[in-house]
Design a protein around this motif. Structure first.
Motif, PDB file in Angstrom:
ATOM      1  N   HIS A  10       8.733  11.343  -1.719  1.00 41.35           N
ATOM      2  CA  HIS A  10       8.006  10.639  -2.548  1.00 41.35           C
ATOM      3  C   HIS A  10       6.769   9.912  -2.194  1.00 41.35           C
ATOM      4  O   HIS A  10       5.909  10.240  -2.666  1.00 41.35           O
ATOM      5  CB  HIS A  10       9.416   9.526  -2.195  1.00 41.35           C
ATOM      6  N   GLN A  11       6.781  10.311  -0.652  1.00 39.70           N
ATOM      7  CA  GLN A  11       5.195   9.984   0.099  1.00 39.70           C
ATOM      8  C   GLN A  11       4.329  10.898  -0.705  1.00 39.70           C
ATOM      9  O   GLN A  11       3.050  10.620  -0.847  1.00 39.70           O
ATOM     10  CB  GLN A  11       4.986   9.949   1.298  1.00 39.70           C
ATOM     11  N   TYR A  34       9.661  -1.291   2.211  1.00 38.94           N
ATOM     12  CA  TYR A  34       9.681  -0.013   1.867  1.00 38.94           C
ATOM     13  C   TYR A  34      10.150   0.581  -0.167  1.00 38.94           C
ATOM     14  O   TYR A  34      10.899  -0.602   0.156  1.00 38.94           O
ATOM     15  CB  TYR A  34       9.728   1.689   1.941  1.00 38.94           C
ATOM     16  N   HIS A  56       2.561   0.632 -11.285  1.00 38.14           N
ATOM     17  CA  HIS A  56       2.131   1.873 -11.208  1.00 38.14           C
ATOM     18  C   HIS A  56       2.799   3.272 -12.711  1.00 38.14           C
ATOM     19  O   HIS A  56       2.022   3.713 -13.533  1.00 38.14           O
ATOM     20  CB  HIS A  56       3.177   2.989 -10.129  1.00 38.14           C
ATOM     21  N   ARG A  61       2.104   5.879   4.430  1.00 37.48           N
ATOM     22  CA  ARG A  61       1.652   8.018   4.890  1.00 37.48           C
ATOM     23  C   ARG A  61       2.925   7.938   5.617  1.00 37.48           C
ATOM     24  O   ARG A  61       3.614   7.644   6.288  1.00 37.48           O
ATOM     25  CB  ARG A  61       0.816   6.659   6.032  1.00 37.48           C
ATOM     26  N   GLY A 106       3.427  10.534  -3.851  1.00 34.05           N
ATOM     27  CA  GLY A 106       2.534   9.145  -4.481  1.00 34.05           C
ATOM     28  C   GLY A 106       3.121   7.672  -4.834  1.00 34.05           C
ATOM     29  O   GLY A 106       3.001   7.076  -5.815  1.00 34.05           O
ATOM     30  N   LEU A 107       4.661   8.379  -4.902  1.00 36.82           N
ATOM     31  CA  LEU A 107       6.084   7.060  -5.247  1.00 36.82           C
ATOM     32  C   LEU A 107       6.446   6.577  -3.942  1.00 36.82           C
ATOM     33  O   LEU A 107       7.481   5.895  -4.044  1.00 36.82           O
ATOM     34  CB  LEU A 107       6.602   8.139  -5.868  1.00 36.82           C
ATOM     35  N   TRP A 134       5.634   3.289  -1.499  1.00 36.45           N
ATOM     36  CA  TRP A 134       4.649   2.205  -0.985  1.00 36.45           C
ATOM     37  C   TRP A 134       5.699   1.777  -0.383  1.00 36.45           C
ATOM     38  O   TRP A 134       6.361   1.225  -0.125  1.00 36.45           O
ATOM     39  CB  TRP A 134       4.551   1.334  -2.592  1.00 36.45           C
ATOM     40  N   ARG A 139       0.619  -0.969  -0.476  1.00 37.05           N
ATOM     41  CA  ARG A 139      -0.303   0.632  -0.272  1.00 37.05           C
ATOM     42  C   ARG A 139       0.624   1.538  -0.307  1.00 37.05           C
ATOM     43  O   ARG A 139       1.936   0.750   0.064  1.00 37.05           O
ATOM     44  CB  ARG A 139      -1.026   0.385   1.386  1.00 37.05           C
ATOM     45  N   ALA A 140       0.005   2.652  -0.211  1.00 38.94           N
ATOM     46  CA  ALA A 140       1.117   3.455  -0.155  1.00 38.94           C
ATOM     47  C   ALA A 140       1.569   3.803   0.952  1.00 38.94           C
ATOM     48  O   ALA A 140       0.319   3.861   2.359  1.00 38.94           O
ATOM     49  CB  ALA A 140      -0.037   4.839  -1.067  1.00 38.94           C
ATOM     50  N   ARG A 189       4.444  -3.922  -7.673  1.00 39.31           N
ATOM     51  CA  ARG A 189       3.760  -2.794  -7.588  1.00 39.31           C
ATOM     52  C   ARG A 189       3.783  -1.241  -7.525  1.00 39.31           C
ATOM     53  O   ARG A 189       3.143  -0.793  -8.777  1.00 39.31           O
ATOM     54  CB  ARG A 189       3.499  -1.917  -5.894  1.00 39.31           C
ATOM     55  N   CYS A 190       5.668  -1.189  -7.750  1.00 43.39           N
ATOM     56  CA  CYS A 190       6.152  -0.038  -9.006  1.00 43.39           C
ATOM     57  C   CYS A 190       5.771  -0.492 -10.345  1.00 43.39           C
ATOM     58  O   CYS A 190       5.641   0.107 -11.211  1.00 43.39           O
ATOM     59  CB  CYS A 190       7.515  -0.266  -8.419  1.00 43.39           C
TER      60      CYS A 190
END
Length: 171
Positions: free
Chosen positions: A47-48, A66, A103, A7, A51-52, A54, A4-5, A99-100
């Motif tokens: 990065h967070q 991460y 994206h 936080r 949106g880059l 995870w 997931r993204a 996941r990357c």
């Protein structure tokens, strides 16, 4: 594991993961890498926010790994992927790379790129198993060349390094 993204409140934990993952370099005679500082919170935060970033989260939703990325030469560049040693060898790094790649496909970017140590088993040989290939000098774009110059200035060229690329396919 759930990807997931990241936080904002988790960024210090990402630094802890980086420190723990870095300790493995001490065992192979690279103590300078083991002692290298993790990315600053400002970098992780950038990065967070874009949106880059995870994370792989455990059953308690706590990050154990991460990945951060950036747009470089028209591709999605993996700046860092780190897995806490307690969670290593479970496919978590590959799941983050997948996941990357998703994206990148969603943004119609052709490939993932990264720079890494050529001879460290969990670096270039691992990425090759994940579908990355080593780039020839002529294939390295100007921004990726700049990253390599920064790495050299940081002393990373004491050990052989390579640039790698993985093509991604659209849906």
């Amino acid at each position: 594991m759930r990807i997931r993204a990241a936080r904002a409140d988790e960024l210090p934990r990402l630094q802890d993961i980086e420190r723990a993952a870095g300790r493995c370099f001490r065992d192979i005679g690279m103590p300078e890498i083991a002692d290298d500082a993790p990315p600053p919170l400002s970098v992780l935060g950038r990065h967070q926010r874009t949106g880059l970033a995870w994370v792989a989260a455990d059953d308690a939703d706590a990050p154990v790994a991460y990945l951060i990325a950036a747009h470089v030469d028209g591709n999605l560049h993996v700046e860092q992927v780190s897995v806490h040693p307690d969670s290593a060898r479970r496919g978590i790094g590959r799941a983050l790379l997948d996941r990357c790649a998703e994206h990148a496909v969603d943004r119609r970017l052709p490939a993932l790129t990264l720079t890494t140590f050529a001879d460290v088993p969990w670096n270039a040989p691992y990425y090759a198993r994940c579908g990355f290939r080593i780039l020839d000098d002529a294939e390295i774009g100007p921004l990726l060349q700049g990253i390599r110059r920064q790495e050299a200035a940081h002393g990373l060229d004491r050990w052989p390094r390579v640039c790698m690329r993985k093509e991604v396919r659209g849906r």
